[in-house]
Scaffold this motif. Structure first.
Motif, PDB file in Angstrom:
ATOM      1  N   SER A   8       0.881  -1.527  -0.406  1.00  0.00           N
ATOM      2  CA  SER A   8      -0.007   0.147   0.067  1.00  0.00           C
ATOM      3  C   SER A   8       0.714   1.790   0.428  1.00  0.00           C
ATOM      4  O   SER A   8       0.638   2.222  -0.203  1.00  0.00           O
ATOM      5  CB  SER A   8      -0.599  -0.215   1.008  1.00  0.00           C
ATOM      6  OG  SER A   8      -0.104   0.477   2.404  1.00  0.00           O
ATOM      7  N   LYS A   9       1.912   1.090   0.800  1.00  0.00           N
ATOM      8  CA  LYS A   9       2.583   2.727   0.619  1.00  0.00           C
ATOM      9  C   LYS A   9       3.223   3.314  -0.879  1.00  0.00           C
ATOM     10  O   LYS A   9       2.829   4.263  -0.866  1.00  0.00           O
ATOM     11  CB  LYS A   9       3.726   2.278   1.300  1.00  0.00           C
ATOM     12  CG  LYS A   9       3.427   2.177   3.450  1.00  0.00           C
ATOM     13  CD  LYS A   9       4.281   2.072   4.321  1.00  0.00           C
ATOM     14  CE  LYS A   9       3.855   2.538   5.542  1.00  0.00           C
ATOM     15  NZ  LYS A   9       4.773   2.051   6.737  1.00  0.00           N
ATOM     16  N   PRO A  10       3.755   2.008  -1.023  1.00  0.00           N
ATOM     17  CA  PRO A  10       4.208   2.844  -2.848  1.00  0.00           C
ATOM     18  C   PRO A  10       3.390   2.901  -3.221  1.00  0.00           C
ATOM     19  O   PRO A  10       3.293   3.900  -4.499  1.00  0.00           O
ATOM     20  CB  PRO A  10       5.011   1.653  -3.654  1.00  0.00           C
ATOM     21  CG  PRO A  10       4.509   0.181  -3.052  1.00  0.00           C
ATOM     22  CD  PRO A  10       4.332   1.018  -0.935  1.00  0.00           C
ATOM     23  N   LEU A  11       1.582   2.081  -3.904  1.00  0.00           N
ATOM     24  CA  LEU A  11       0.595   2.512  -4.495  1.00  0.00           C
ATOM     25  C   LEU A  11       0.212   4.274  -3.865  1.00  0.00           C
ATOM     26  O   LEU A  11      -0.100   5.016  -4.517  1.00  0.00           O
ATOM     27  CB  LEU A  11      -0.694   1.847  -3.977  1.00  0.00           C
ATOM     28  CG  LEU A  11      -1.615   1.686  -4.871  1.00  0.00           C
ATOM     29  CD1 LEU A  11      -1.652   1.631  -6.410  1.00  0.00           C
ATOM     30  CD2 LEU A  11      -2.326   0.590  -4.415  1.00  0.00           C
ATOM     31  N   ALA A  12       0.324   4.075  -2.588  1.00  0.00           N
ATOM     32  CA  ALA A  12       0.112   5.797  -1.927  1.00  0.00           C
ATOM     33  C   ALA A  12       0.817   6.318  -2.000  1.00  0.00           C
ATOM     34  O   ALA A  12       0.786   7.953  -2.766  1.00  0.00           O
ATOM     35  CB  ALA A  12      -0.161   5.507  -0.157  1.00  0.00           C
ATOM     36  N   ALA A  13       2.036   6.501  -2.542  1.00  0.00           N
ATOM     37  CA  ALA A  13       2.650   7.208  -2.899  1.00  0.00           C
ATOM     38  C   ALA A  13       2.674   7.549  -4.397  1.00  0.00           C
ATOM     39  O   ALA A  13       3.101   9.606  -4.588  1.00  0.00           O
ATOM     40  CB  ALA A  13       4.251   6.796  -2.539  1.00  0.00           C
ATOM     41  N   TYR A  14       1.920   6.324  -5.442  1.00  0.00           N
ATOM     42  CA  TYR A  14       2.139   7.232  -6.647  1.00  0.00           C
ATOM     43  C   TYR A  14       1.082   7.861  -7.061  1.00  0.00           C
ATOM     44  O   TYR A  14       0.901   8.558  -7.574  1.00  0.00           O
ATOM     45  CB  TYR A  14       1.432   5.498  -7.177  1.00  0.00           C
ATOM     46  CG  TYR A  14       0.954   5.370  -8.940  1.00  0.00           C
ATOM     47  CD1 TYR A  14       2.226   6.106  -9.344  1.00  0.00           C
ATOM     48  CD2 TYR A  14       0.109   6.035  -9.113  1.00  0.00           C
ATOM     49  CE1 TYR A  14       1.761   6.607 -11.111  1.00  0.00           C
ATOM     50  CE2 TYR A  14      -0.354   5.859  -9.938  1.00  0.00           C
ATOM     51  CZ  TYR A  14       0.070   6.004 -11.206  1.00  0.00           C
ATOM     52  OH  TYR A  14      -0.134   6.113 -12.499  1.00  0.00           O
ATOM     53  N   PHE A  15      -0.652   6.959  -5.951  1.00  0.00           N
ATOM     54  CA  PHE A  15      -1.706   8.257  -6.412  1.00  0.00           C
ATOM     55  C   PHE A  15      -1.544   9.669  -5.949  1.00  0.00           C
ATOM     56  O   PHE A  15      -1.941  10.659  -6.448  1.00  0.00           O
ATOM     57  CB  PHE A  15      -3.192   7.686  -5.686  1.00  0.00           C
ATOM     58  CG  PHE A  15      -3.062   6.738  -7.127  1.00  0.00           C
ATOM     59  CD1 PHE A  15      -4.059   7.124  -7.399  1.00  0.00           C
ATOM     60  CD2 PHE A  15      -3.073   5.307  -6.170  1.00  0.00           C
ATOM     61  CE1 PHE A  15      -4.417   5.920  -8.626  1.00  0.00           C
ATOM     62  CE2 PHE A  15      -3.055   4.107  -6.951  1.00  0.00           C
ATOM     63  CZ  PHE A  15      -4.159   4.768  -8.133  1.00  0.00           C
ATOM     64  N   ALA A  16      -0.412   9.902  -4.480  1.00  0.00           N
ATOM     65  CA  ALA A  16       0.225  11.015  -3.709  1.00  0.00           C
ATOM     66  C   ALA A  16      -0.032  12.188  -5.179  1.00  0.00           C
ATOM     67  O   ALA A  16      -0.031  12.839  -5.096  1.00  0.00           O
ATOM     68  CB  ALA A  16       0.526  11.505  -2.770  1.00  0.00           C
ATOM     69  N   ASN A  17       1.416  11.233  -5.587  1.00  0.00           N
ATOM     70  CA  ASN A  17       2.093  11.985  -7.203  1.00  0.00           C
ATOM     71  C   ASN A  17       1.003  12.224  -7.833  1.00  0.00           C
ATOM     72  O   ASN A  17       1.043  13.814  -8.701  1.00  0.00           O
ATOM     73  CB  ASN A  17       2.938  11.188  -7.915  1.00  0.00           C
ATOM     74  CG  ASN A  17       4.141  11.841  -8.187  1.00  0.00           C
ATOM     75  OD1 ASN A  17       4.475  12.947  -6.716  1.00  0.00           O
ATOM     76  ND2 ASN A  17       5.668  10.865  -7.624  1.00  0.00           N
ATOM     77  N   GLN A  18       0.422  11.278  -8.304  1.00  0.00           N
ATOM     78  CA  GLN A  18      -1.019  12.084  -9.721  1.00  0.00           C
ATOM     79  C   GLN A  18      -1.911  13.072  -8.639  1.00  0.00           C
ATOM     80  O   GLN A  18      -2.002  14.209  -9.685  1.00  0.00           O
ATOM     81  CB  GLN A  18      -1.540  10.976  -9.835  1.00  0.00           C
ATOM     82  CG  GLN A  18      -1.064   9.381 -10.382  1.00  0.00           C
ATOM     83  CD  GLN A  18      -0.338   9.847 -11.790  1.00  0.00           C
ATOM     84  OE1 GLN A  18       0.548   9.892 -11.628  1.00  0.00           O
ATOM     85  NE2 GLN A  18      -1.717  10.288 -12.873  1.00  0.00           N
ATOM     86  N   THR A  19      -2.544  13.125  -7.781  1.00  0.00           N
ATOM     87  CA  THR A  19      -2.929  13.918  -6.736  1.00  0.00           C
ATOM     88  C   THR A  19      -2.310  15.645  -7.529  1.00  0.00           C
ATOM     89  O   THR A  19      -2.946  16.249  -7.724  1.00  0.00           O
ATOM     90  CB  THR A  19      -3.668  14.167  -5.780  1.00  0.00           C
ATOM     91  OG1 THR A  19      -4.059  12.741  -5.431  1.00  0.00           O
ATOM     92  CG2 THR A  19      -4.356  15.150  -5.340  1.00  0.00           C
ATOM     93  N   LYS A  20      -0.978  15.168  -6.703  1.00  0.00           N
ATOM     94  CA  LYS A  20      -0.747  16.798  -6.990  1.00  0.00           C
ATOM     95  C   LYS A  20       0.034  17.535  -8.442  1.00  0.00           C
ATOM     96  O   LYS A  20       0.138  18.508  -9.139  1.00  0.00           O
ATOM     97  CB  LYS A  20       1.452  16.087  -6.334  1.00  0.00           C
ATOM     98  CG  LYS A  20       1.430  16.095  -5.280  1.00  0.00           C
ATOM     99  CD  LYS A  20       3.014  15.698  -4.699  1.00  0.00           C
ATOM    100  CE  LYS A  20       3.022  15.425  -2.923  1.00  0.00           C
ATOM    101  NZ  LYS A  20       4.420  15.493  -2.751  1.00  0.00           N
ATOM    102  N   LYS A  21      -0.233  16.308  -9.098  1.00  0.00           N
ATOM    103  CA  LYS A  21      -0.231  16.807 -10.889  1.00  0.00           C
ATOM    104  C   LYS A  21      -1.953  17.967 -10.896  1.00  0.00           C
ATOM    105  O   LYS A  21      -1.022  18.555 -11.880  1.00  0.00           O
ATOM    106  CB  LYS A  21      -0.125  15.866 -12.008  1.00  0.00           C
ATOM    107  CG  LYS A  21       1.283  15.062 -11.317  1.00  0.00           C
ATOM    108  CD  LYS A  21       1.143  13.718 -12.436  1.00  0.00           C
ATOM    109  CE  LYS A  21       2.964  13.104 -12.800  1.00  0.00           C
ATOM    110  NZ  LYS A  21       2.507  12.152 -13.995  1.00  0.00           N
ATOM    111  N   TRP A  22      -2.741  17.129 -10.557  1.00  0.00           N
ATOM    112  CA  TRP A  22      -3.478  18.403 -10.991  1.00  0.00           C
ATOM    113  C   TRP A  22      -3.773  19.529 -10.337  1.00  0.00           C
ATOM    114  O   TRP A  22      -4.285  20.356 -10.619  1.00  0.00           O
ATOM    115  CB  TRP A  22      -4.541  17.316 -11.165  1.00  0.00           C
ATOM    116  CG  TRP A  22      -5.468  16.397  -9.942  1.00  0.00           C
ATOM    117  CD1 TRP A  22      -5.266  15.139  -9.954  1.00  0.00           C
ATOM    118  CD2 TRP A  22      -6.735  17.337  -8.961  1.00  0.00           C
ATOM    119  NE1 TRP A  22      -5.734  15.045  -8.464  1.00  0.00           N
ATOM    120  CE2 TRP A  22      -6.457  16.425  -8.107  1.00  0.00           C
ATOM    121  CE3 TRP A  22      -6.706  18.110  -8.535  1.00  0.00           C
ATOM    122  CZ2 TRP A  22      -7.495  16.044  -6.600  1.00  0.00           C
ATOM    123  CZ3 TRP A  22      -7.120  18.574  -7.649  1.00  0.00           C
ATOM    124  CH2 TRP A  22      -8.113  16.967  -6.893  1.00  0.00           C
TER     125      TRP A  22
END
Length: 496
Positions: A8-22
């Motif tokens: 869950s931790k790398p997955l959470a980091a990935y989606f946090a990055n996606q959120t930062k983009k928008w």
């Protein structure tokens, strides 16, 4: 640390990055969604009727698409419910979310193949945002409970139909399903008290770590566990450390809920609606919920004090201000256009855009998720008076009794009679039956033994006049609201 917690931790980091983009360009993302939605729906019945092919910018859009509520959109919805494709959105809806209506009794809100991801992914991302910020993920390896309505679905013209919570239950990710309780069979039980007993049977000896649901329903779950065991929830579920909630104002329940738990646990607030998943709490440190500006919805905002004007101001996300009440308008990839969902919100941050739900456009009661509105209580009273022609009323208002001294919660109707009913018990029974007919959520709560039938409290003569006088609002156009979601007015009236 188990495999789910670890991954869950790398997955959470990935989606946090996606959120930062928008988050870097919220206005641009919203504008892109407006154009994408309009282009996709250009050849639908609604798109043709409203000249979507000619819309080039937001000003064009506002001229072409008026603000509507469900009743205004209903002619299109009825065609869709009968099975006609390409009405509000391309093809047929994947689901119809059944919810409480206004004049029509029941609303059918479309959920498309495109929009279902908004509902499911937002709930997932709320949990992952929590994991990313706090580093806590062990709860994913233990048992999780989502207190919800029945997942059993009906069909209308071949379209699966049911409550949003039931629909969402079918989309719980496979990797969480093995952790999820209660069982599908238990979740299908309609009577709430029976269902709750079965849920406790299935959970009481499990390592429960996450509990999610509407606060009053969760409180009933906790109360029954405490009655059965004589223990606080922390002693029954020592691994419980995350509470996820939404649907009603948490504040009236917060103190009692945490008292029942016996310790502080983290919590995540969600803002789901049948019309779309609007926002979620993305931080344990910041106030408010993150408005989901890149999830298939183009948002508009009307200053709440202009909502009932003939030509209210309509704003996009780049035009909003902090601390101001706005009526929330959505345009979605489910085919809802200029759609007023009835909520008012306030921005508590503009970078990023975080909101709190500040109320409803109209007075309402939703202490248990029932969404009872003024029109429904007025209709119920009107129909009941027709059955009891000896009765005359001066005034009435309705409020929830969330924590009665004994028995189940209920709606209290405070009524000043000019001529009282011959039989108050029969009058109350008929009034309750009318409410059950008018509001499907209220019916569910009564049938499920979450609420007991309403209670009519006759008031002393001049009670409403005395109340208005006491608050300095006697005369003019001032009037007592037909209903309130708290007991401020009810308690004052009852004391007069």
């Amino acid at each position: 640390m188990g495999i789910k917690s670890f991954l869950s931790k790398p997955l959470a980091a990935y989606f946090a990055n996606q959120t930062k983009k928008w988050l870097k360009d919220p206005v641009g993302r919203q504008e892109a969604w407006m154009h994408k939605l309009v282009k996709t729906a250009e050849n639908t019945a609604f798109g043709k009727d409203h000249g979507f092919a000619n819309i080039k910018n937001y000003e064009d859009y506002k001229r072409a698409v008026p603000v509507r509520d469900y009743e205004d959109l209903k002619p299109y919805v009825e065609r869709m419910v009968k099975g006609e494709p390409d009405v509000l959105w391309v093809k047929k809806p994947l689901y119809l979310a059944k919810t409480s209506g206004t004049t029509s009794g029941v609303k059918y809100i479309p959920i498309s193949k495109d929009s279902i991801h908004n509902h499911i992914n937002a709930a997932r991302n709320a949990i992952l945002a929590y994991v990313h910020e706090t580093g806590k993920s062990d709860f994913l390896d233990k048992k999780l409970i989502f207190l919800s309505g029945s997942p059993e679905l009906d069909k209308k013209a071949g379209i699966l139909t049911g409550r949003l919570s039931g629909i969402s239950n079918h989309h719980v990710p496979a990797y969480l399903r093995k952790n999820q309780v209660p069982s599908y069979e238990t979740n299908c039980i309609e009577d709430w008290e029976t269902k709750l007993d079965k849920i406790i049977d299935e959970t009481i000896d499990e390592p429960m770590s996450l509990i999610s649901g509407i606060p009053p329903w969760v409180q009933m779950y906790f109360d029954k566990i405490e009655a059965r065991t004589g223990k606080k929830i922390k002693d029954v579920f020592p691994d419980f450390d995350l509470f996820i909630y939404g649907g009603v104002n948490f504040e009236p329940y917060k103190a009692k809920l945490f008292e029942s738990i016996g310790k502080k646990v983290d919590s995540i607030e969600l803002y789901p609606a049948s019309e779309g998943f609007i926002a979620y709490q993305d931080s344990q440190k910041e106030e408010g919920m993150l408005l989901l500006l890149d999830a298939g919805i183009f948002f508009e905002f009307i200053p709440a004090d202009e909502y009932f004007d003939e030509n209210p101001t309509r704003l996009h996300i780049g035009q909003v201000e902090m601390g101001k009440n706005y009526a929330l308008i959505i345009n979605s990839n489910a085919g809802l256009w200029g759609y007023s969902i009835g909520d008012t919100i306030k921005f508590v941050s503009l970078a990023p855009h975080r909101i709190v739900v500040s109320g409803r456009i109209k007075h309402f009661i939703s202490a248990f998720g029932e969404h009872v509105i003024g029109e429904e209580v007025e209709k119920a009273m009107k129909h009941t008076l027709a059955k009891h022609q000896e009765v005359e009323i001066v005034e009435f208002t309705v409020a929830p009794m969330v924590t009665p001294e004994t028995g189940l919660p209920y709606h209290e109707w405070l009524v000043e009679f000019a001529n009282p009913p011959f039989n108050l018990e029969e009058f109350s029974k008929d009034l309750d039956e009318e409410m059950v007919k008018l509001n499907v959520y209220y019916e569910d709560l009564i049938v499920g033994n979450i609420l007991r039938p309403l209670v009519v409290n006759p008031l002393a003569p001049h009670a409403f006049i005395d109340y208005m006088k006491s608050i300095g609002k006697l005369g003019g156009q001032n009037k007592v609201p037909r209903l309130s979601n708290d007991r401020q007015i009810a308690d004052k009236l009852a004391s007069l």
